[in-house]
Design a protein around this motif. Structure first.
Motif, PDB file in Angstrom:
ATOM      1  N   VAL A   1      -9.548  14.297   4.552  1.00  0.00           N
ATOM      2  CA  VAL A   1     -10.104  15.142   5.608  1.00  0.00           C
ATOM      3  C   VAL A   1     -11.377  14.463   6.098  1.00  0.00           C
ATOM      4  O   VAL A   1     -12.249  14.133   5.287  1.00  0.00           O
ATOM      5  CB  VAL A   1     -10.446  16.559   5.082  1.00  0.00           C
ATOM      6  CG1 VAL A   1     -10.899  17.466   6.232  1.00  0.00           C
ATOM      7  CG2 VAL A   1      -9.260  17.181   4.349  1.00  0.00           C
TER       8      VAL A   1
ATOM      9  N   ARG B   1      -9.942  10.133 -10.011  1.00  0.00           N
ATOM     10  CA  ARG B   1      -8.865   9.630  -9.149  1.00  0.00           C
ATOM     11  C   ARG B   1      -8.963   8.111  -9.032  1.00  0.00           C
ATOM     12  O   ARG B   1     -10.075   7.581  -8.891  1.00  0.00           O
ATOM     13  CB  ARG B   1      -8.978  10.259  -7.766  1.00  0.00           C
ATOM     14  CG  ARG B   1      -8.654  11.744  -7.761  1.00  0.00           C
ATOM     15  CD  ARG B   1      -8.690  12.254  -6.345  1.00  0.00           C
ATOM     16  NE  ARG B   1      -8.271  13.633  -6.239  1.00  0.00           N
ATOM     17  CZ  ARG B   1      -8.172  14.271  -5.073  1.00  0.00           C
ATOM     18  NH1 ARG B   1      -8.472  13.648  -3.931  1.00  0.00           N
ATOM     19  NH2 ARG B   1      -7.773  15.519  -5.032  1.00  0.00           N
TER      20      ARG B   1
ATOM     21  N   ARG C   1     -12.568   0.771 -11.940  1.00  0.00           N
ATOM     22  CA  ARG C   1     -11.938   2.094 -11.833  1.00  0.00           C
ATOM     23  C   ARG C   1     -10.749   2.175 -12.800  1.00  0.00           C
ATOM     24  O   ARG C   1     -10.591   3.137 -13.544  1.00  0.00           O
ATOM     25  CB  ARG C   1     -11.455   2.288 -10.383  1.00  0.00           C
ATOM     26  CG  ARG C   1     -11.195   3.714  -9.987  1.00  0.00           C
ATOM     27  CD  ARG C   1     -12.461   4.355  -9.496  1.00  0.00           C
ATOM     28  NE  ARG C   1     -12.293   5.744  -9.140  1.00  0.00           N
ATOM     29  CZ  ARG C   1     -13.320   6.587  -8.984  1.00  0.00           C
ATOM     30  NH1 ARG C   1     -14.565   6.184  -9.167  1.00  0.00           N
ATOM     31  NH2 ARG C   1     -13.113   7.837  -8.652  1.00  0.00           N
TER      32      ARG C   1
ATOM     33  N   MET D   1      -6.127  10.207  -2.214  1.00  0.00           N
ATOM     34  CA  MET D   1      -6.041  10.978  -0.978  1.00  0.00           C
ATOM     35  C   MET D   1      -4.790  10.539  -0.214  1.00  0.00           C
ATOM     36  O   MET D   1      -4.414   9.367  -0.256  1.00  0.00           O
ATOM     37  CB  MET D   1      -7.259  10.718  -0.099  1.00  0.00           C
ATOM     38  CG  MET D   1      -8.556  11.205  -0.719  1.00  0.00           C
ATOM     39  SD  MET D   1      -9.978  10.848   0.320  1.00  0.00           S
ATOM     40  CE  MET D   1     -10.079   9.076   0.152  1.00  0.00           C
TER      41      MET D   1
ATOM     42  N   GLY E   1     -19.195  16.180 -10.102  1.00  0.00           N
ATOM     43  CA  GLY E   1     -20.375  15.862  -9.319  1.00  0.00           C
ATOM     44  C   GLY E   1     -20.347  14.450  -8.792  1.00  0.00           C
ATOM     45  O   GLY E   1     -19.469  13.652  -9.146  1.00  0.00           O
TER      46      GLY E   1
ATOM     47  N   TYR F   1     -15.498   7.285   2.816  1.00  0.00           N
ATOM     48  CA  TYR F   1     -14.871   8.528   3.301  1.00  0.00           C
ATOM     49  C   TYR F   1     -15.639   9.783   2.914  1.00  0.00           C
ATOM     50  O   TYR F   1     -15.341  10.872   3.379  1.00  0.00           O
ATOM     51  CB  TYR F   1     -13.441   8.629   2.741  1.00  0.00           C
ATOM     52  CG  TYR F   1     -13.366   8.287   1.252  1.00  0.00           C
ATOM     53  CD1 TYR F   1     -13.683   9.233   0.283  1.00  0.00           C
ATOM     54  CD2 TYR F   1     -13.024   6.991   0.835  1.00  0.00           C
ATOM     55  CE1 TYR F   1     -13.645   8.911  -1.070  1.00  0.00           C
ATOM     56  CE2 TYR F   1     -12.990   6.660  -0.518  1.00  0.00           C
ATOM     57  CZ  TYR F   1     -13.299   7.621  -1.460  1.00  0.00           C
ATOM     58  OH  TYR F   1     -13.271   7.297  -2.786  1.00  0.00           O
TER      59      TYR F   1
ATOM     60  N   GLU G   1      -7.932   6.562  -6.567  1.00  0.00           N
ATOM     61  CA  GLU G   1      -8.201   6.471  -5.120  1.00  0.00           C
ATOM     62  C   GLU G   1      -7.227   5.546  -4.387  1.00  0.00           C
ATOM     63  O   GLU G   1      -6.737   5.910  -3.316  1.00  0.00           O
ATOM     64  CB  GLU G   1      -9.645   6.063  -4.786  1.00  0.00           C
ATOM     65  CG  GLU G   1     -10.752   6.856  -5.509  1.00  0.00           C
ATOM     66  CD  GLU G   1     -10.855   8.332  -5.134  1.00  0.00           C
ATOM     67  OE1 GLU G   1     -10.067   8.818  -4.304  1.00  0.00           O
ATOM     68  OE2 GLU G   1     -11.709   9.029  -5.728  1.00  0.00           O
TER      69      GLU G   1
HETATM   70  N1  SAH Z   1     -17.850  11.349  -8.243  1.00  0.00           N
HETATM   71  C1  SAH Z   1     -16.629  11.824  -8.860  1.00  0.00           C
HETATM   72  C2  SAH Z   1     -16.047  12.999  -8.125  1.00  0.00           C
HETATM   73  C3  SAH Z   1     -15.592  12.629  -6.751  1.00  0.00           C
HETATM   74  S1  SAH Z   1     -15.276  13.937  -5.631  1.00  0.00           S
HETATM   75  C4  SAH Z   1     -15.659  10.660  -8.938  1.00  0.00           C
HETATM   76  O1  SAH Z   1     -15.995   9.572  -8.501  1.00  0.00           O
HETATM   77  O2  SAH Z   1     -14.577  10.836  -9.471  1.00  0.00           O
HETATM   78  C5  SAH Z   1     -13.591  14.259  -5.983  1.00  0.00           C
HETATM   79  C6  SAH Z   1     -12.569  13.647  -5.035  1.00  0.00           C
HETATM   80  O3  SAH Z   1     -12.744  14.099  -3.712  1.00  0.00           O
HETATM   81  C7  SAH Z   1     -12.606  12.142  -4.892  1.00  0.00           C
HETATM   82  O4  SAH Z   1     -11.987  11.516  -5.969  1.00  0.00           O
HETATM   83  C8  SAH Z   1     -11.888  11.908  -3.560  1.00  0.00           C
HETATM   84  O5  SAH Z   1     -10.531  11.522  -3.760  1.00  0.00           O
HETATM   85  C9  SAH Z   1     -11.975  13.279  -2.878  1.00  0.00           C
HETATM   86  N2  SAH Z   1     -12.602  13.139  -1.551  1.00  0.00           N
HETATM   87  C10 SAH Z   1     -13.794  12.576  -1.257  1.00  0.00           C
HETATM   88  N3  SAH Z   1     -13.960  12.532   0.087  1.00  0.00           N
HETATM   89  C11 SAH Z   1     -12.876  13.083   0.639  1.00  0.00           C
HETATM   90  C12 SAH Z   1     -12.433  13.296   1.973  1.00  0.00           C
HETATM   91  N4  SAH Z   1     -13.169  12.917   3.026  1.00  0.00           N
HETATM   92  N5  SAH Z   1     -11.237  13.902   2.165  1.00  0.00           N
HETATM   93  C13 SAH Z   1     -10.486  14.290   1.121  1.00  0.00           C
HETATM   94  N6  SAH Z   1     -10.823  14.090  -0.156  1.00  0.00           N
HETATM   95  C14 SAH Z   1     -12.006  13.491  -0.401  1.00  0.00           C
END
Ligand code: SAH
Length: 351
Positions: free
Chosen positions: A236, A163, A185, A204, A110, A71, A165
């Motif tokens: 999103v 998260r 995780r 999400m 990041g 995603y 997830e």
């Molecule tokens: N690399 C880090 C940070 C991830 S980015 C990690 O793995 O935790 C932070 C969050 O953005 C993710 O945990 C995910 O839930 C969210 N995210 C990523 N892609 C997304 C999308 N297409 N729509 C909404 N949220 C998204």
């Protein structure tokens, strides 16, 4: 309807609902039930935090990532992603700026960038804490070993956002490539908690393939893990992913889940997320009115913000810009809340 009100009352009294009950609440929710939930959620949040909304400055330190989450716009397999990495000096500059603006929590987030070894992160964390001893430091750098989490904690990091997830292993596997393991995780989250971090989990809303059963499992997972923070926001779509044509998650369902989480975990630090603000112009305000008590404006250098493109049209300007404190403050005041510069630790934490 009245049965559902009673379930919400049970949650409010501190009982945990079954996954079946959560799923039914989600499926059968009505605008009236949501309003009832939100009024209780606001009451719970007011009793604990008054009308204060905690602020976190979000610094997006790298768009390099070794993972390939299906995603995510900055996944490894996206050749169009623009990659950047902030230098130690740039990150320190963001923190200095953040403190001047009124932030007392910095979040370093990041992609999973191999450049940021413990050897590089430890001195960075120590220097941030030396310069800003009153500030909290949150990391959101993905999955690492327990030893690494321990070393970063010992260097001074206070909180960690990761998260989960998807609490359902099958959904987790559908959203991630095979090399990413649900078990790892979850292991990370429990390690972080045992080490003593304030821990944030989350998911999400409206991710491809996600049903109310999956969301019910997410809620039960949160009830069990009892994280200090929970980040949820609508999915999103990103134009460079296979999910480009999938619909975004619903604002209204996100709000409903925020309300349930507030009742279930009364002390939880619960942000009205950027994704919620992205899919709906008054998303942050509505999040707060559903029980959220944290906002996380963007403190990254302006030149890199567009490159940290997790999903399309991700906000980083206006009230989402950490530099625009007064704009966000005005929005919060308009609904009866107040931004605060307090560190905003979870009860019982903070050193
Ligand atoms: N690399 C880090 C940070 C991830 S980015 C990690 O793995 O935790 C932070 C969050 O953005 C993710 O945990 C995910 O839930 C969210 N995210 C990523 N892609 C997304 C999308 N297409 N729509 C909404 N949220 C998204």
């Amino acid at each position: 309807m009245s049965a559902h009100i009673q379930w919400i009352d049970r949650l409010h009294r501190g009982e945990v609902l079954s996954a079946g009950e959560f799923a039914e609440l989600i499926d059968r929710r009505t605008p009236e039930l949501s309003e009832y939930l939100f009024s209780l959620a606001r009451r719970v949040s007011r009793a604990r935090f008054g009308n204060q909304i905690f602020t976190r400055g979000l610094i997006e330190i790298s768009s390099f990532c070794k993972n390939n989450c299906r995603y995510c716009g900055i996944r490894r397999g996206n050749p169009n992603a623009q990659r950047y990495r902030l230098s130690e000096e740039e990150i320190l500059c963001c923190c200095d700026m953040g403190e001047r603006l009124g932030y007392k929590t910095f979040v370093l987030q990041g992609g999973e960038d191999a450049f940021f070894t413990d050897g590089r992160l430890i001195p960075l964390i120590q220097e941030i804490k030396r310069r800003h001893p009153d500030c909290a430091l949150t990391l959101s750098l993905g999955e690492r070993s327990r030893e690494s989490y321990q070393a970063l904690f010992d260097a001074g990091a206070d909180r960690y956002l990761l998260r989960h997830e998807a609490a359902d292993p099958q959904l987790y596997r559908a959203l991630h490539p095979p090399e990413m393991e649900w078990e790892n995780r979850v292991r990370c989250l429990y390690d972080l908690k045992e080490i003593g971090y304030q821990v944030g989990a989350g998911f999400m809303v409206g991710a491809p393939g996600q049903t109310s059963r999956h969301l019910a499992r997410d809620l039960c997972f949160l009830a069990e893990l009892k994280p200090q923070m929970v980040g949820i926001g609508p999915f999103v779509p990103h134009h460079d992913t296979e999910y480009r044509d999938r619909p975004a998650g619903s604002v209204e369902l996100t709000l409903f889940l925020l309300g349930l989480i507030r009742l279930m975990l009364p002390d939880v630090l619960l942000p009205a997320t950027t994704a919620l603000g992205t899919v709906c112009p008054d998303g942050r305000e509505r999040g707060v009115l559903a029980g959220a008590n944290v906002v996380m404006p963007n403190l990254s250098p302006a030149e890199v913000r567009k490159k940290y493109s997790l999903y399309d049209n991700k906000l980083s300007t206006g009230a989402e810009d950490a530099g625009h404190w007064s704009e966000l403050q005005a929005r919060m005041q308009a609904i009866g809340y107040e931004l605060t510069s307090q560190r905003g630790d979870a009860p019982g934490y903070g050193r």
